[in-house]
Scaffold this motif. Sequence first.
Motif, PDB file in Angstrom:
ATOM      1  N   ILE A  93     -76.672 -15.148 -47.972  1.00 54.96           N
ATOM      2  CA  ILE A  93     -77.541 -15.595 -46.883  1.00 54.96           C
ATOM      3  C   ILE A  93     -76.714 -16.275 -45.794  1.00 54.96           C
ATOM      4  N   ARG A  97     -77.618 -15.342 -42.097  1.00 56.81           N
ATOM      5  CA  ARG A  97     -78.056 -16.341 -41.124  1.00 56.81           C
ATOM      6  C   ARG A  97     -76.922 -16.725 -40.184  1.00 56.81           C
ATOM      7  N   ILE A 134     -91.771 -13.988 -49.222  1.00 54.16           N
ATOM      8  CA  ILE A 134     -90.921 -14.041 -48.027  1.00 54.16           C
ATOM      9  C   ILE A 134     -89.582 -13.374 -48.333  1.00 54.16           C
ATOM     10  N   ASP A 139     -84.776 -14.720 -42.999  1.00 52.35           N
ATOM     11  CA  ASP A 139     -83.359 -14.971 -42.717  1.00 52.35           C
ATOM     12  C   ASP A 139     -82.731 -13.775 -42.009  1.00 52.35           C
TER      13      ASP A 139
ATOM     14  N   PRO B 106     -88.346 -19.259 -47.477  1.00 53.29           N
ATOM     15  CA  PRO B 106     -87.460 -18.117 -47.244  1.00 53.29           C
ATOM     16  C   PRO B 106     -86.259 -18.207 -48.188  1.00 53.29           C
ATOM     17  N   GLY B 108     -83.058 -17.901 -47.943  1.00 58.05           N
ATOM     18  CA  GLY B 108     -81.906 -18.705 -47.539  1.00 58.05           C
ATOM     19  C   GLY B 108     -82.205 -20.193 -47.589  1.00 58.05           C
ATOM     20  N   THR B 109     -83.446 -20.554 -47.273  1.00 56.61           N
ATOM     21  CA  THR B 109     -83.846 -21.964 -47.330  1.00 56.61           C
ATOM     22  C   THR B 109     -83.944 -22.410 -48.778  1.00 56.61           C
ATOM     23  N   GLU B 112     -80.406 -22.822 -50.087  1.00 58.60           N
ATOM     24  CA  GLU B 112     -79.728 -23.922 -49.392  1.00 58.60           C
ATOM     25  C   GLU B 112     -80.284 -25.277 -49.846  1.00 58.60           C
ATOM     26  N   PRO B 127     -82.586 -22.237 -38.606  1.00 59.24           N
ATOM     27  CA  PRO B 127     -83.441 -21.527 -37.644  1.00 59.24           C
ATOM     28  C   PRO B 127     -84.517 -20.687 -38.336  1.00 59.24           C
ATOM     29  N   THR B 128     -84.333 -20.424 -39.623  1.00 58.89           N
ATOM     30  CA  THR B 128     -85.251 -19.527 -40.338  1.00 58.89           C
ATOM     31  C   THR B 128     -86.626 -20.175 -40.485  1.00 58.89           C
ATOM     32  N   THR B 130     -88.785 -20.758 -37.951  1.00 62.35           N
ATOM     33  CA  THR B 130     -89.334 -21.316 -36.714  1.00 62.35           C
ATOM     34  C   THR B 130     -90.357 -20.333 -36.127  1.00 62.35           C
ATOM     35  N   THR B 132     -93.181 -19.695 -37.366  1.00 63.81           N
ATOM     36  CA  THR B 132     -93.997 -19.087 -38.430  1.00 63.81           C
ATOM     37  C   THR B 132     -94.712 -20.210 -39.187  1.00 63.81           C
ATOM     38  N   ILE B 133     -95.541 -19.842 -40.156  1.00 59.46           N
ATOM     39  CA  ILE B 133     -96.246 -20.892 -40.895  1.00 59.46           C
ATOM     40  C   ILE B 133     -95.306 -21.720 -41.773  1.00 59.46           C
ATOM     41  N   VAL B 134     -94.073 -21.254 -41.946  1.00 60.85           N
ATOM     42  CA  VAL B 134     -93.101 -22.031 -42.723  1.00 60.85           C
ATOM     43  C   VAL B 134     -92.809 -23.374 -42.047  1.00 60.85           C
ATOM     44  N   ARG B 146     -81.450 -23.866 -29.201  1.00 59.02           N
ATOM     45  CA  ARG B 146     -82.187 -23.088 -30.205  1.00 59.02           C
ATOM     46  C   ARG B 146     -82.967 -24.025 -31.113  1.00 59.02           C
TER      47      ARG B 146
END
Lengths: 226, 232
Positions: A93, A97, A134, A139, B106, B108-109, B112, B127-128, B130, B132-134, B146
């Motif tokens: 990721i 990203r 999701i 990402d 998501p 990646g989130t 992370e 940035p992932t 933004t 959206t409902i997340v 950004r």
Amino acid sequence: MVRKFEGLPRELIALRVARELEDGTYVNLGIGIPTLVSNWIEGRDIILQAEIGMLNTGPLAEGDNIDQDLINAGCQPVTELPGACYFSDFESISMIRGGFIDVAVLGSLQVSEKGDMAGWFNPERGFTGGVGNIGGSMDLAVGAKKVIIAMTHLTDKGDPKIVKECTYPLTAKGVVKLIMTDLAVIEVTPQGLLLKEVAPGVSAEDVQSVTYAKLIISPNLIEIGL
Amino acid sequence: MNKVFPGVDEAVADIPDGSSIAIGGFFTCGTPVPLIQALARQGAKNLTLICQQMGPGSEDINQLVLNKQIRKAICNYPFYRSATQGSKSPFEKAVRAGEIEVEVYPMGTFIEKLRAGGSGIAAFYTPTGTGTIVEKGKEKRVFNGREYLMETALKCDYAFVYAYQGDSMGNLTCRKTARNYNPEMAKAAKVTIAAVENLLKPGELNPDMVHIPGIYVQRVVKVARPQYVPSL
């Protein structure tokens, strides 16, 4: 909406996407029609990234070549090509990203004229509270240098997927650059959706009749070249 | 330092009710199935699971749902893609009935958050999500023009991880795409339990090829290689 004309089969949408990819690029293919693009790039200098944690994913594995420790993000057994490497999902990721993926080819349930995409949450699955699958889609949508949507022009029920505003929950805003369907190739421009190519036997008016967003017809409109 | 436990049942025996447990694996791949099966036999309740999915591609987790051991699931791809398969899933039934709470991030989130949790980082901006409902309920900040969302770190009580090779000191080497979430989950947990296919003595593992350093791993248990055909 009743469609009166035939579009390209899924395999040929994938072929048209493959023609769009440049040699020397790193590409991530999403689930569905995007996965089929891998059938058309054999021998090309394109490296596929799988978000499970792999670079240079090869064709699908069959029979004795199936290795349970080697799958793609769609849970399909795959093979490795020379020069492949493996890493953690975190590393994967980071590549996505971090802007290292040149092109992400994704499916979507809806795409808007501003390049918004809604692909992760299908309201018909009946979950509430914003929970759904999701996965890596958000990402990829915000991280890839270029996002191409490869999808059927209409839902199974015949509803247009290209809309003025997405009504389904968004994957990302303003990220889609190109939409490739069974009927058309459409570029997302600051002025709106530019219809550049139509499937054989399909007119610009036909495409507009099954598209909720207003299309700008390119003066250089051509038939989709395969 | 010898971290080897005699079997999976002994390795999970002390997990109390109410624990949070991260479980490695991407669908079938790199999932510590024998530890999930041991947890079902052990019976701890009111658990929070942190894992990619709840059933698709790796159905052993269903037994925990049927045993009513799970209170909450934190995932990135929890459900079956197909509505037909989903309608048969015990997890989806429990979610619709309001018996299990689900939190989705998501991918990646999700990873992370675990990496941050294991690395002394309290929160991060991504940035992932933004627009959206997340982004609901989360701080937003603009860096270099950004928009980014603040996401907080995630720690847990236990992690179940899977490795192709490991030594008795807890150093682990994964194989191909079976590495996936396992390294970051090992860091995020107070107690990491590793299911290892090939258990080696210290010195037998190539130190340059260790994917999960032993300091992150508290328990090691040898398991037979699970057999499965990858499919969704």
